[in-house]
Design an enzyme around this catalytic site. Structure first.
Site, PDB file in Angstrom:
ATOM      1  CE1 TYR A 154      11.761 -34.600  45.123  1.00 32.59           C
ATOM      2  CE2 TYR A 154       9.797 -35.981  45.034  1.00 32.59           C
ATOM      3  CZ  TYR A 154      10.393 -34.727  44.959  1.00 32.59           C
ATOM      4  OH  TYR A 154       9.611 -33.616  44.733  1.00 32.59           O
ATOM      5  CE  LYS A 161       6.800 -31.907  44.932  1.00 27.75           C
ATOM      6  NZ  LYS A 161       6.300 -30.519  44.893  1.00 27.75           N
TER       7      LYS A 161
HETATM    8  P1  NAD Z   1      12.630 -23.118  44.120  1.00 29.42           P
HETATM    9  O1  NAD Z   1      13.574 -23.373  45.219  1.00 29.42           O
HETATM   10  O2  NAD Z   1      12.892 -21.980  43.232  1.00 29.42           O
HETATM   11  O3  NAD Z   1      11.141 -23.003  44.684  1.00 29.42           O
HETATM   12  C1  NAD Z   1      10.716 -23.607  45.884  1.00 29.42           C
HETATM   13  C2  NAD Z   1       9.947 -22.535  46.639  1.00 29.42           C
HETATM   14  O4  NAD Z   1       9.371 -23.064  47.837  1.00 29.42           O
HETATM   15  C3  NAD Z   1      10.841 -21.358  47.079  1.00 29.42           C
HETATM   16  O5  NAD Z   1      10.366 -20.158  46.526  1.00 29.42           O
HETATM   17  C4  NAD Z   1      10.692 -21.342  48.589  1.00 29.42           C
HETATM   18  O6  NAD Z   1      10.680 -20.049  49.135  1.00 29.42           O
HETATM   19  C5  NAD Z   1       9.331 -21.995  48.731  1.00 29.42           C
HETATM   20  N1  NAD Z   1       9.088 -22.436  50.116  1.00 29.42           N
HETATM   21  C6  NAD Z   1       9.753 -23.371  50.847  1.00 29.42           C
HETATM   22  N2  NAD Z   1       9.262 -23.426  52.101  1.00 29.42           N
HETATM   23  C7  NAD Z   1       8.255 -22.502  52.156  1.00 29.42           C
HETATM   24  C8  NAD Z   1       7.360 -22.070  53.175  1.00 29.42           C
HETATM   25  N3  NAD Z   1       7.385 -22.596  54.419  1.00 29.42           N
HETATM   26  N4  NAD Z   1       6.446 -21.108  52.877  1.00 29.42           N
HETATM   27  C9  NAD Z   1       6.397 -20.557  51.643  1.00 29.42           C
HETATM   28  N5  NAD Z   1       7.220 -20.923  50.630  1.00 29.42           N
HETATM   29  C10 NAD Z   1       8.140 -21.881  50.895  1.00 29.42           C
HETATM   30  O7  NAD Z   1      12.597 -24.490  43.273  1.00 29.42           O
HETATM   31  P2  NAD Z   1      11.603 -24.991  42.124  1.00 29.42           P
HETATM   32  O8  NAD Z   1      12.316 -26.139  41.494  1.00 29.42           O
HETATM   33  O9  NAD Z   1      11.137 -23.869  41.293  1.00 29.42           O
HETATM   34  O10 NAD Z   1      10.397 -25.612  42.955  1.00 29.42           O
HETATM   35  C11 NAD Z   1       9.048 -25.240  42.760  1.00 29.42           C
HETATM   36  C12 NAD Z   1       8.162 -26.478  42.789  1.00 29.42           C
HETATM   37  O11 NAD Z   1       8.458 -27.283  41.659  1.00 29.42           O
HETATM   38  C13 NAD Z   1       8.341 -27.358  44.016  1.00 29.42           C
HETATM   39  O12 NAD Z   1       7.068 -27.829  44.440  1.00 29.42           O
HETATM   40  C14 NAD Z   1       9.155 -28.509  43.475  1.00 29.42           C
HETATM   41  O13 NAD Z   1       8.923 -29.696  44.204  1.00 29.42           O
HETATM   42  C15 NAD Z   1       8.589 -28.613  42.091  1.00 29.42           C
HETATM   43  N6  NAD Z   1       9.397 -29.375  41.124  1.00 29.42           N
HETATM   44  C16 NAD Z   1      10.711 -29.064  40.934  1.00 29.42           C
HETATM   45  C17 NAD Z   1      11.465 -29.798  40.013  1.00 29.42           C
HETATM   46  C18 NAD Z   1      12.935 -29.514  39.795  1.00 29.42           C
HETATM   47  O14 NAD Z   1      13.624 -30.378  39.260  1.00 29.42           O
HETATM   48  N7  NAD Z   1      13.433 -28.351  40.145  1.00 29.42           N
HETATM   49  C19 NAD Z   1      10.848 -30.833  39.298  1.00 29.42           C
HETATM   50  C20 NAD Z   1       9.503 -31.110  39.506  1.00 29.42           C
HETATM   51  C21 NAD Z   1       8.781 -30.370  40.420  1.00 29.42           C
HETATM   52  C1  IMJ Z   2      15.308 -33.550  45.387  1.00 29.86           C
HETATM   53  C2  IMJ Z   2      15.900 -34.522  46.194  1.00 29.86           C
HETATM   54  C3  IMJ Z   2      16.378 -35.708  45.684  1.00 29.86           C
HETATM   55  C4  IMJ Z   2      16.290 -35.961  44.323  1.00 29.86           C
HETATM   56  C5  IMJ Z   2      15.739 -34.991  43.508  1.00 29.86           C
HETATM   57  C6  IMJ Z   2      15.239 -33.772  44.037  1.00 29.86           C
HETATM   58  N1  IMJ Z   2      15.530 -34.938  42.129  1.00 29.86           N
HETATM   59  C7  IMJ Z   2      14.946 -33.764  41.792  1.00 29.86           C
HETATM   60  C8  IMJ Z   2      14.751 -33.000  42.953  1.00 29.86           C
HETATM   61  C9  IMJ Z   2      15.939 -36.003  41.219  1.00 29.86           C
HETATM   62  C10 IMJ Z   2      14.557 -33.387  40.411  1.00 29.86           C
HETATM   63  C11 IMJ Z   2      14.136 -31.611  43.026  1.00 29.86           C
HETATM   64  N2  IMJ Z   2      12.687 -31.669  43.345  1.00 29.86           N
HETATM   65  C12 IMJ Z   2      11.809 -32.255  42.349  1.00 29.86           C
HETATM   66  C13 IMJ Z   2      12.158 -31.213  44.553  1.00 29.86           C
HETATM   67  O1  IMJ Z   2      10.936 -31.281  44.703  1.00 29.86           O
HETATM   68  C14 IMJ Z   2      13.008 -30.687  45.626  1.00 29.86           C
HETATM   69  C15 IMJ Z   2      12.515 -30.421  46.843  1.00 29.86           C
HETATM   70  C16 IMJ Z   2      13.320 -30.014  47.985  1.00 29.86           C
HETATM   71  C17 IMJ Z   2      14.663 -29.668  47.892  1.00 29.86           C
HETATM   72  C18 IMJ Z   2      15.364 -29.312  49.047  1.00 29.86           C
HETATM   73  C19 IMJ Z   2      16.828 -28.965  49.018  1.00 29.86           C
HETATM   74  C20 IMJ Z   2      17.265 -28.155  50.230  1.00 29.86           C
HETATM   75  C21 IMJ Z   2      16.569 -28.498  51.507  1.00 29.86           C
HETATM   76  N3  IMJ Z   2      15.314 -29.003  51.456  1.00 29.86           N
HETATM   77  C22 IMJ Z   2      14.673 -29.318  50.281  1.00 29.86           C
HETATM   78  N4  IMJ Z   2      13.365 -29.674  50.333  1.00 29.86           N
HETATM   79  C23 IMJ Z   2      12.705 -30.005  49.212  1.00 29.86           C
HETATM   80  O2  IMJ Z   2      17.124 -28.261  52.602  1.00 29.86           O
END
Ligand code: NAD
Ligand code: IMJ
Length: 254
Positions: A154, A161
């Site tokens: 991460y 974060k």
């Molecule tokens: P997602 O890929 O659907 O959403 C990420 C969004 O970020 C996308 O809509 C993308 O367009 C947007 N984004 C990236 N760069 C951008 C930019 N320059 N300008 C505007 N938008 C931009 O994935 P998600 O999992 O729904 O992620 C949403 C949030 O939830 C993120 O902050 C992520 O860190 C957080 N989150 C995700 C998880 C998980 O396991 N998926 C867990 C905890 C928190």
């Molecule tokens: C992301 C990376 C490593 C471990 C991870 C994650 N775990 C989880 C996530 C365990 C749950 C997803 N997460 C919480 C995120 O916030 C992801 C952010 C993200 C993901 C990508 C993938 C593609 C890319 N850039 C990214 N930047 C942020 O090119």
């Protein structure tokens, strides 16, 4: 009376139907909110437009571009006059920074992750605040446990974060006197685009489900329900909070 009747929400971060921001939108729509969606880039416009159709308007906004951020809020002011809710569900880091050791993070990679994933909340909150003037406002962002504890790979996202979570507290302090609340949901792992390509994601989900007090993973609708609580009158005295929606995984020490 529905929970969000008469409330207008700007939603940043829908990429597709798996997005956490989409699950929040569905929960808000069911409770009577009016919605506006933003998308980052033409590729995502093709994904977001059909989803938004019928339930809200859509506007372009790459959060790294000041002029696009300004334009979105100018349009919202023109179209709606004001907003009550802002959802920030945006994160990005370079792919290599999520696989190489953290110590190798470049200055540019660090800046990018911080800009998109942490600073963008400050910029959006600053523009949203005048549109929330005179009414109760609620700003909500999404974070992950990697801000608090080391989660392998991460890396720079964990550091971004941590900045985001501290920002929630400082923004809550700044905007509280205006009646605007600022909170975060720290969600458990969910299969979204942001989690695609993570090696061993399946193993991670099993790891969490085995150890979490509820003995399972979460689903995006559960994040939607918590967002409803935080952004509606039910959360009226809650601000500066990071609320875990993770089946309790974060409380475990062993
Ligand atoms: P997602 O890929 O659907 O959403 C990420 C969004 O970020 C996308 O809509 C993308 O367009 C947007 N984004 C990236 N760069 C951008 C930019 N320059 N300008 C505007 N938008 C931009 O994935 P998600 O999992 O729904 O992620 C949403 C949030 O939830 C993120 O902050 C992520 O860190 C957080 N989150 C995700 C998880 C998980 O396991 N998926 C867990 C905890 C928190
Ligand atoms: C992301 C990376 C490593 C471990 C991870 C994650 N775990 C989880 C996530 C365990 C749950 C997803 N997460 C919480 C995120 O916030 C992801 C952010 C993200 C993901 C990508 C993938 C593609 C890319 N850039 C990214 N930047 C942020 O090119």
């Amino acid at each position: 009376m529905k929970l969000l009747e008469g409330k207008r929400a700007a939603i940043f971060g829908v990429a597709n139907e798996r997005s956490i921001a989409w699950a929040i939108s569905e929960a808000f729509h069911a409770e009577g909110a009016e919605l506006a969606f933003t998308f980052a880039g033409e590729v995502l416009e093709k994904r977001v437009r059909p989803l938004a159709e019928g339930i809200g308007s859509i506007l372009p906004c790459d959060v790294t571009k000041d002029e696009e951020v300004e334009k979105v809020f100018a349009t919202l002011k023109q179209e709606w006059g004001g907003i009550e809710i802002l959802i920030h569900a945006i994160a990005f880091a370079n792919k290599e920074d999520l696989s190489n050791p953290y110590v190798q993070t470049s200055r540019a990679g660090f800046h990018l992750a911080m800009d998109v994933s942490a600073y963008s909340l400050v910029a959006l909150a600053r523009h949203a605040a005048p549109l929330m003037e005179g009414r109760k406002g609620s700003i909500l962002t999404l974070t992950y446990m990697g801000a608090e504890k080391v989660i392998p790979n991460y890396n720079v996202m964990g550091v971004a974060k941590a900045a985001l979570e501290a920002s929630v507290r400082y923004l809550a302090h700044d905007l509280g006197p205006k009646g605007i609340r600022v909170n975060a949901i720290s969600a458990g792992p969910l299969r979204t685009l942001a989690a695609a390509g993570i090696s061993d994601f399946k193993t991670m989900l099993h790891h969490v489900a085995e150890r979490a007090p509820l003995k399972r993973n979460i689903d995006a609708a559960e994040v939607g329900k918590t967002a409803l609580y935080l952004c509606s009158d039910w959360g009226s005295a809650v601000t500066g909070e990071v609320l875990h929606v993770d089946a309790g995984y974060n409380i475990m020490g062993m």
